[in-house]
Design a protein around this motif. Sequence first.
Motif, short mmCIF file in Angstrom:
data_model
loop_
_atom_site.label_atom_id
_atom_site.label_comp_id
_atom_site.label_asym_id
_atom_site.label_seq_id
_atom_site.Cartn_x
_atom_site.Cartn_y
_atom_site.Cartn_z
N UNK A 43 5.85 92.81 83.52
CA UNK A 43 6.94 92.71 82.54
C UNK A 43 8.22 93.30 83.11
N UNK A 44 8.10 94.41 83.84
CA UNK A 44 9.28 95.01 84.45
C UNK A 44 9.94 94.09 85.47
N UNK A 45 9.12 93.31 86.18
CA UNK A 45 9.66 92.36 87.15
C UNK A 45 10.44 91.25 86.45
N UNK A 46 9.94 90.84 85.28
CA UNK A 46 10.61 89.76 84.54
C UNK A 46 11.90 90.26 83.89
N UNK A 47 11.91 91.53 83.47
CA UNK A 47 13.08 92.08 82.77
C UNK A 47 13.58 93.33 83.50
N UNK A 48 14.15 93.16 84.69
CA UNK A 48 14.59 94.33 85.47
C UNK A 48 15.73 95.10 84.81
N UNK A 49 16.40 94.47 83.84
CA UNK A 49 17.54 95.12 83.18
C UNK A 49 17.10 96.12 82.11
N UNK A 50 15.82 96.11 81.73
CA UNK A 50 15.35 97.00 80.66
C UNK A 50 15.33 98.44 81.14
N UNK A 51 15.95 99.30 80.37
CA UNK A 51 15.82 100.74 80.58
C UNK A 51 15.27 101.34 79.28
N UNK A 52 14.31 102.24 79.38
CA UNK A 52 13.71 102.79 78.17
C UNK A 52 14.73 103.48 77.27
N UNK A 197 -6.26 85.27 79.29
CA UNK A 197 -6.01 85.22 80.73
C UNK A 197 -6.14 83.79 81.26
N UNK A 198 -7.16 83.07 80.80
CA UNK A 198 -7.34 81.69 81.24
C UNK A 198 -6.15 80.83 80.85
N UNK A 199 -5.57 81.10 79.69
CA UNK A 199 -4.43 80.32 79.22
C UNK A 199 -3.10 80.80 79.78
N UNK A 200 -3.14 81.73 80.72
CA UNK A 200 -1.92 82.16 81.41
C UNK A 200 -1.12 83.22 80.69
N UNK A 201 -1.74 83.93 79.75
CA UNK A 201 -1.04 84.96 78.98
C UNK A 201 -1.43 86.35 79.46
N UNK A 202 -0.66 87.35 79.04
CA UNK A 202 -0.96 88.75 79.33
C UNK A 202 -1.42 89.41 78.02
N UNK A 203 -2.72 89.70 77.91
CA UNK A 203 -3.23 90.26 76.66
C UNK A 203 -3.37 91.78 76.71
N UNK A 204 -3.37 92.39 75.53
CA UNK A 204 -3.75 93.78 75.38
C UNK A 204 -4.64 93.88 74.15
N UNK A 373 5.65 101.00 74.73
CA UNK A 373 5.57 101.72 76.00
C UNK A 373 5.10 100.81 77.13
N UNK A 374 4.15 99.93 76.82
CA UNK A 374 3.66 98.98 77.83
C UNK A 374 4.78 98.08 78.34
N UNK A 375 5.68 97.71 77.45
CA UNK A 375 6.77 96.83 77.86
C UNK A 375 7.89 97.61 78.55
N UNK A 376 7.88 98.93 78.42
CA UNK A 376 8.91 99.75 79.03
C UNK A 376 10.14 99.92 78.17
N UNK A 377 9.99 99.67 76.86
CA UNK A 377 11.16 99.76 75.97
C UNK A 377 11.44 101.19 75.53
#
Length: 378
Positions: A43-52, A197-204, A373-377
């Motif tokens: 997620x951090x790679x996709x949104x490098x502009x995010x700062x907590x 995961x099979x459908x290409x998503x990131x689960x928690x 927290x997982x998303x880095x927000x």
Amino acid sequence: KYRRQFRAWRNHLRLERESRHYGRLFAAQGLSLPDDGITRASIGKKYPHITPKQKGSLNILALFHHYNWEREALLPALGKFGPVRHYDWCEEFDHQRKDWHKSLKARMNRELIRKLEKWIREDSTDVIFAYISGEQVYPATIERVSRLGVPMINLALNDKEHFVGKIRAGKSMGSRDICRYFDLCWTSTEDALKKYCVEGATPVYLPEGANPDIHRPFEEEKIYDVSFVGQCYGNRPEIISRLQSLGINVAPYGSGWPNGPLPLEKMVLLYSRSRINLGFAGIAGHRDAFCLKGRDFEVPMSGGLYLTEHHPELERVYDIGREIVTYSGFDDLVGKIRFLLTNPEKAEEIRRSGFRRARMDHTWEKRFERIFSLIGLI
């Protein structure tokens, strides 16, 4: 009776086929379940502009319909993290209407895109939280919203039955066709992780929670030995009838029971008025299929002593026998009820421990804290 049994058998076969199908694909593709570090990195790679940000300063867009518990549970918890703009599409488009899939759904999806684009420009939105499925949105809608540059989370609470769900015009009414466009898919069903995961998503995997401002104990006289709040279906009527035939004072409430459903306030009071609060872990229409439910957290948080059907996922959230009590089969249920009714000091000890655990670990606020927290927000 036989029609219900046939439906349960047919649904059980469907569920087994679906699980085997995704299990084979998960293994064949060499997939693995993501851990927290992998999730944060991707997620951090996709949104490098995010700062907590500090907790309380996020700008949040919330997309969900209020059926009966959602607004009181989700909005107060989200509000702990910052200002929330809530969109309930049913205030404009009634998805129960017969023309929903013919015309209203398309109109709602166009309006959803328009509103989100406008609100994101206006509010500098930090995150979109959704509790939504293919029943309400098209995959193309979520794909377009995913290009707006805002992290998106989707919540699903019954992926054991509804990950795929009904199929209309080749499209899943569950999460299957939309999940890959969300940055994080929060599922309360542990064995759905491989499907995502099979459908290409990131689960928690994270269960439901409860709101301690609503689900709290009251000083009430105990007038029921056992109570149950939930729909009347499956084996529930038979079990409760058998308990009553043994002279156990059981009070069932909810759709389909003679007592009918209770408003939220009286439901919470019932937990305090009962020596034991009964739970069932099964899923309607499926044999030997279980999942965590909202009442698993609402009852202990309301100060109720909780006795529910045993399944492994409960062991991840409670110390069984010390914080809640579980049963396996009718004879074990009767034995546990009689033990708890004749040992009030032990019952009180378990009740208090369950209350402390629920308040400490199982609020909706705690759930969102983990997700953000997982998303880095934060």
